[in-house]
Design a protein around this motif. Structure first.
Motif, PDB file in Angstrom:
ATOM      1  N   LEU A 207       0.840  -1.189   0.000  1.00 45.27           N
ATOM      2  CA  LEU A 207       0.000   0.000   0.000  1.00 45.27           C
ATOM      3  C   LEU A 207       0.876   1.240   0.000  1.00 45.27           C
ATOM      4  O   LEU A 207       0.606   2.224  -0.665  1.00 45.27           O
ATOM      5  CB  LEU A 207      -0.912   0.012   1.224  1.00 45.27           C
TER       6      LEU A 207
ATOM      7  N   THR B 160       2.647   1.734  -3.491  1.00 49.88           N
ATOM      8  CA  THR B 160       1.815   2.192  -4.599  1.00 49.88           C
ATOM      9  C   THR B 160       1.151   3.535  -4.326  1.00 49.88           C
ATOM     10  O   THR B 160       0.250   3.936  -5.028  1.00 49.88           O
ATOM     11  CB  THR B 160       0.697   1.183  -4.901  1.00 49.88           C
TER      12      THR B 160
ATOM     13  N   ARG C 151     -19.731   9.717  -1.574  1.00 51.16           N
ATOM     14  CA  ARG C 151     -19.921   8.264  -1.569  1.00 51.16           C
ATOM     15  C   ARG C 151     -19.838   7.732  -0.141  1.00 51.16           C
ATOM     16  O   ARG C 151     -18.907   8.032   0.580  1.00 51.16           O
ATOM     17  CB  ARG C 151     -18.827   7.599  -2.412  1.00 51.16           C
ATOM     18  N   VAL C 152     -20.807   6.939   0.237  1.00 49.43           N
ATOM     19  CA  VAL C 152     -20.840   6.414   1.603  1.00 49.43           C
ATOM     20  C   VAL C 152     -19.807   5.292   1.765  1.00 49.43           C
ATOM     21  O   VAL C 152     -19.751   4.368   0.959  1.00 49.43           O
ATOM     22  CB  VAL C 152     -22.242   5.876   1.945  1.00 49.43           C
ATOM     23  N   TYR C 153     -18.980   5.425   2.787  1.00 47.47           N
ATOM     24  CA  TYR C 153     -18.072   4.351   3.168  1.00 47.47           C
ATOM     25  C   TYR C 153     -18.390   3.947   4.596  1.00 47.47           C
ATOM     26  O   TYR C 153     -18.504   4.798   5.465  1.00 47.47           O
ATOM     27  CB  TYR C 153     -16.617   4.820   3.100  1.00 47.47           C
TER      28      TYR C 153
ATOM     29  N   THR D 113     -11.410   1.521   4.027  1.00 48.61           N
ATOM     30  CA  THR D 113     -11.763   1.288   2.632  1.00 48.61           C
ATOM     31  C   THR D 113     -11.650   2.578   1.836  1.00 48.61           C
ATOM     32  O   THR D 113     -11.141   2.593   0.721  1.00 48.61           O
ATOM     33  CB  THR D 113     -13.195   0.748   2.533  1.00 48.61           C
TER      34      THR D 113
ATOM     35  N   THR E  89      -8.062   3.236   1.153  1.00 49.30           N
ATOM     36  CA  THR E  89      -7.583   2.368   0.083  1.00 49.30           C
ATOM     37  C   THR E  89      -7.985   2.934  -1.273  1.00 49.30           C
ATOM     38  O   THR E  89      -7.175   3.016  -2.193  1.00 49.30           O
ATOM     39  CB  THR E  89      -8.195   0.964   0.234  1.00 49.30           C
ATOM     40  N   ASP E  90      -9.248   3.325  -1.385  1.00 53.18           N
ATOM     41  CA  ASP E  90      -9.741   3.885  -2.637  1.00 53.18           C
ATOM     42  C   ASP E  90      -9.012   5.168  -3.000  1.00 53.18           C
ATOM     43  O   ASP E  90      -8.730   5.428  -4.168  1.00 53.18           O
ATOM     44  CB  ASP E  90     -11.243   4.176  -2.521  1.00 53.18           C
TER      45      ASP E  90
ATOM     46  N   GLN F 250      -5.938   5.923  -2.295  1.00 50.35           N
ATOM     47  CA  GLN F 250      -4.607   5.595  -2.789  1.00 50.35           C
ATOM     48  C   GLN F 250      -4.640   5.025  -4.185  1.00 50.35           C
ATOM     49  O   GLN F 250      -3.710   5.190  -4.958  1.00 50.35           O
ATOM     50  CB  GLN F 250      -3.952   4.601  -1.847  1.00 50.35           C
ATOM     51  N   ALA F 251      -5.725   4.345  -4.516  1.00 47.86           N
ATOM     52  CA  ALA F 251      -5.829   3.773  -5.849  1.00 47.86           C
ATOM     53  C   ALA F 251      -6.304   4.811  -6.857  1.00 47.86           C
ATOM     54  O   ALA F 251      -6.438   4.518  -8.026  1.00 47.86           O
ATOM     55  CB  ALA F 251      -6.787   2.590  -5.827  1.00 47.86           C
TER      56      ALA F 251
ATOM     57  N   ASN G 295      -9.196   6.073  -6.849  1.00 43.96           N
ATOM     58  CA  ASN G 295     -10.583   5.760  -7.121  1.00 43.96           C
ATOM     59  C   ASN G 295     -11.520   6.708  -6.380  1.00 43.96           C
ATOM     60  O   ASN G 295     -12.716   6.727  -6.589  1.00 43.96           O
ATOM     61  CB  ASN G 295     -10.827   4.318  -6.681  1.00 43.96           C
TER      62      ASN G 295
END
Lengths: 542, 308
Positions: free
Chosen positions: A18, A21, A245-247, A252, A255-256, A258-259, A261
């Motif tokens: 993680l 990236t 957006r609900v998390y 999570t 993570t999104d 970092q990607a 997203n």
């Protein structure tokens, strides 16, 4: 055992990977004002009514779709006129509010004096179950529409009167010189007639007068907000819109992020704070928010509340190594507190570092001496109560106790006392069942020094959980509220804090920061004093 | 048969009442007042709390509350969540997502699991058998969340095959990876279970007879062997469907799927009684129906089992 080893290996790899990236996504840029960004969100706890929203997730939406009379400058915290043309008073009690012409709600309705008066009457009335009703408690007639028990005796606040389309008057039930500065809070937002005519329809898709309008709202999963092109105010959106957006899990969301997203998260998980700086570089936000964490003593309990015990309370405060705890446990997302307010107030607003004096510094020898002089800890020990279900309080309570134990050279002097659920925790506090100090956090309602002091330490105040009472403190607060000159009022509030320093009914621990991170598509990202991202200023690149 | 089903359906009533009562009592006897907790760290206004408590019926004795809930339930009213939304609405959003996810995972484990189980059972001791045994052992020994994070990391980050989380919870394509993760453990169990029973039944007398009768291999394996081997597998699958629906909390959390698991998790955190009881009640129903279907399937598979 093979499985277990493998699992550990896997988790380790993920953690390392993680970090590796972390740098992803395309190049940044100025943005053409059309890009839409995505931002992490949580399902709001309450229906999205302005006077019913008391947490940050609903607050995000309100900050985008509503503008009130005043608005807090996201940088300085100063309450600036938004819809208000002028707010005048001669006696600090009777105010005349004039609003600007030409403002509209996004459904086309004009914003008039009535939009405010109706909204406030709705917010204050007991039948509407609004959780922020107490905000209207300074307005005359509040006890009629919101009695402590029984039915309301009036439909509207007698202190509110519409003069014409752009003017209304407000009569308060006491002098309150800084009252106009409280009006930036979302609870004071105006509401369109659509809110009253078709309440359910409005809740499905709220309509406001802010820089964004709601395009679609999927309860429990997402809300799409788009720039409202006919917005009148100076703070127009610099992006095309925001997708919330609900998390359920902030890990999570991270993570999104970092990607690449997800563009923006304002909630970095505690476990990732250590890596966030390395992962995100200057896209990691860590800035003061109007939140102070404290340790409150049960002053109603004779064993802790006695006058002689002031020394013990001060001694305990000195036995806490705030610097070490904020660094090691919180990765500097907290700052050691040296007064009872918050740095977001700025010197102008009344923040004054060091008001607490030596009592908030780590002084092991003096701490031991003071506690001894005060007659020692009651029963030789102190338990620090906290709720164990949210906020990972255990870590810092343990560290705090560790620090106290070291100072007192007694392994068992201080122990943590977890309570299973937050609901139970609050219950025990209101039922006065606390037998020792307990954790408390105060998130300001508006960036005013008054809000950090009066609701918590004034005799009988709503959030005075420790039941502290000091006539001198009350008198200083009263005087400050009646003081027409802002600087003079601030001075009085600071004097009141000196009373707190002497009595130490509440140990200031640390000021909490807001933290967040964003992808390199975005620029000009910052949080306001309520740790809500200032969405309209964000620029989206390609 | 009809009478048996009717009897089973009637038996569901006490089970249903018992479980809902238990869950209800557990959720509602949690210490603390969830309404006051809605006010956060700030002191709650007693007048508003009292009114809200009254509106949610929380001011009544527990058994009266349960009675009201149950009578409401019989009229299709699941109550209201603290956000003012009807619980039925919440479930109408969450269940379709989770049902998709669960059925997807279930499909994978049924098709792949039984196929692999048959294959390895027939080729016992061969290389393919060993390989599948080792692989299933690996899957069984890795916790679901590790599997989830690994899939997310490799497929989402490294190779960019999928987005790390599910963007549209109703999109079947995006649910594929979470479904595989969710179904992986059960897939391994189904494979091993099938393998064992197939290997055992291969040595059964009727298989020898079938061979001696000169039946073609397809019929011997496909009908005689498989039919008899599936009974324990179906027992497992029946309870597993319920598990997949309710046990997706971890997987839904990792991939941010807005399904039952996430909704339930949030509701438990805020002690939101009506939502928790509502969701669990539906899950209990799923379990009950699934086990009835399993029992009926026994009769289909094994002619010796007859329900009167």
């Amino acid at each position: 055992m093979r499985g277990a080893t493998r699992a550990k290996w896997a988790v380790g790899t993920v953690a390392v990977a993680l970090v590796v990236t972390a740098c992803g996504g395309g190049g940044g840029g100025g943005g053409d004002g059309k890009g839409v960004l995505s931002s992490s969100w949580g399902d709001p706890q309450n229906p999205l009514e302005p006077a019913n929203t008391n947490e940050v997730q609903g607050g995000k939406v309100l900050s985008m779709i509503f503008r009130g009379l005043k608005r807090y400058d996201p940088k300085t915290g100063e309450a600036k006129d938004a819809i208000a043309q002028k707010i005048e008073t001669d006696d600090q009690r009777h105010y005349t509010v004039t609003i600007k012409k030409g403002w509209k709600f996004s459904n086309g309705e004009p914003v008039t004096a009535r939009s405010f008066v109706d909204a406030w009457n709705y917010g204050a009335h007991i039948d509407n179950n609004q959780k922020n009703a107490y905000f209207f408690g300074y307005i005359e007639g509040y006890e009629k529409v919101h009695p402590e028990s029984g039915k309301a005796g009036a439909k509207t606040l007698s202190g509110l009167k519409v003069k014409n389309d752009t003017t209304f008057t407000v009569a308060l039930n006491q002098k309150f010189s800084t009252w106009p500065q409280t009006l930036g809070y979302p609870a004071f937002a105006p509401l369109p007639q659509a809110f009253f005519k078709d309440h359910d329809g409005w809740l499905k898709k709220p309509v406001g007068n802010g820089p964004y309008r709601i395009e679609s709202y999927d309860k429990g999963s997402a809300m799409k907000l788009r720039k409202w092109s006919r917005y009148k105010g100076p703070d127009k959106a610099r992006n095309g819109g925001v997708d919330l957006r609900v998390y359920t899990d902030n890990n999570t969301a991270y993570t999104d992020l970092q990607a690449g997203n997800l563009d923006l998260t304002d909630d970095i998980p505690a476990a990732q704070l250590k890596n966030a700086k390395a992962d995100l570089g200057d896209r990691y936000i860590n800035q003061p928010a109007g939140i102070i964490q404290t340790l409150t003593f049960p002053m109603h309990d004779r064993r802790w509340g006695g006058e002689k015990m002031a020394k013990v309370r001060q001694g305990l405060s000195m036995a806490i190594n705030r610097k070490q705890i904020t660094r090691q446990i919180f990765q500097n997302t907290r700052t050691p507190a040296t007064d009872w307010t918050s740095p977001v107030l700025k010197a102008d607003g009344g923040y004054k570092a060091g008001l607490c004096g030596k009592a908030c510094e780590y002084r092991p020898a003096a701490a031991r001496k003071l506690i001894e002089e005060g007659g020692g800890l009651p029963g030789g020990r102190v338990t620090v109560t906290y709720n164990a279900d949210t906020g990972s309080h255990k870590d810092w309570v343990d560290a705090l106790c560790n620090s106290v134990n070291k100072v007192l050279k007694d392994d068992k002097a201080c122990v943590g006392n977890p309570v299973g659920t937050f609901a139970d925790y609050r219950n025990q506090i209101t039922a006065k069942k606390m037998k020792g100090p307990f954790r408390a956090g105060w998130q300001m309602d508006y960036p005013l020094i008054q809000n950090f002091l009066q609701p918590m330490y004034y005799t009988g105040a709503s959030s005075n959980d420790g039941k502290y009472s000091n006539k001198q403190f009350d008198k200083l607060v009263d005087e400050a509220n009646a003081e027409p000159d802002r600087q003079a009022a601030v001075k009085k509030f600071q004097d009141a804090q000196k009373v707190l320093a002497k009595d130490m009914p509440v140990i200031p621990l640390w000021y909490q920061n807001g933290s967040g991170g964003y992808t390199d598509r975005l620029s000009d990202v910052r949080l306001n004093q309520f740790s809500v991202p200032v969405y309209e200023q964000i620029k989206v690149g390609s | 048969m009809g009478r048996y089903v009717a009897r089973r359906l009637l038996q569901m009533i006490p089970v249903f009442i018992g479980t809902t009562l238990l869950i209800f009592l557990m959720v509602y006897s949690l210490p603390g007042d969830p309404i006051a907790a809605l006010f956060g760290d700030k002191a709650a206004d007693p007048a508003t709390v009292a009114r809200l408590r009254h509106e949610y019926g929380l001011d009544q004795p527990l058994l009266v509350q349960y009675w009201n809930y149950l009578t409401g339930l019989l009229q299709g009213d699941f109550g209201q969540s603290f956000t003012g939304r009807p619980v039925a609405d919440l479930m109408a959003d969450a269940f379709p997502v989770t049902i998709r996810l669960a059925l997807f995972a279930f499909g994978i484990e049924v098709v792949l699991g039984i196929a692999l189980g048959m294959l390895t059972g027939l080729k016992r001791g061969k290389f393919i058998d060993q390989l599948v045994l080792v692989l299933t052992l690996v899957v069984i020994s890795i916790p679901v969340f590790v599997l989830g994070f690994l899939a997310q990391f490799f497929l989402g980050f490294k190779w960019g095959v999928i987005t790390p989380t599910v963007q549209d919870s109703m999109n079947l394509g995006q649910l594929a990876v979470p479904a595989v993760v969710l179904g992986a453990l059960s897939l391994a169990y189904v494979t091993r279970l099938t393998r064992t029973t197939v290997a055992e039944n291969l040595r059964a007398d009727y298989m020898r007879t079938a061979l001696a009768k000169g039946l073609p291999t397809r019929r011997r394996i496909g009908v005689h062997l498989m039919r008899n081997s599936l009974i324990p597998v179906i027992t497992f699958l029946g309870t597993d469907l319920g598990m997949l629906m309710g046990g997706a909390i971890v997987t839904e959390g990792i991939f941010n799927v807005q399904g039952v698991g996430n909704t339930l998790y949030r509701a438990i955190q805020t002690s939101e009684g009506p939502t928790v009881v509502g969701i669990v009640t539906v899950l209990v129903l799923v379990y009950l129906v699934a086990s009835l279907v399993v029992d009926l399937l026994y009769a289909v598979l094994d002619p010796r089992i007859r329900y009167a």
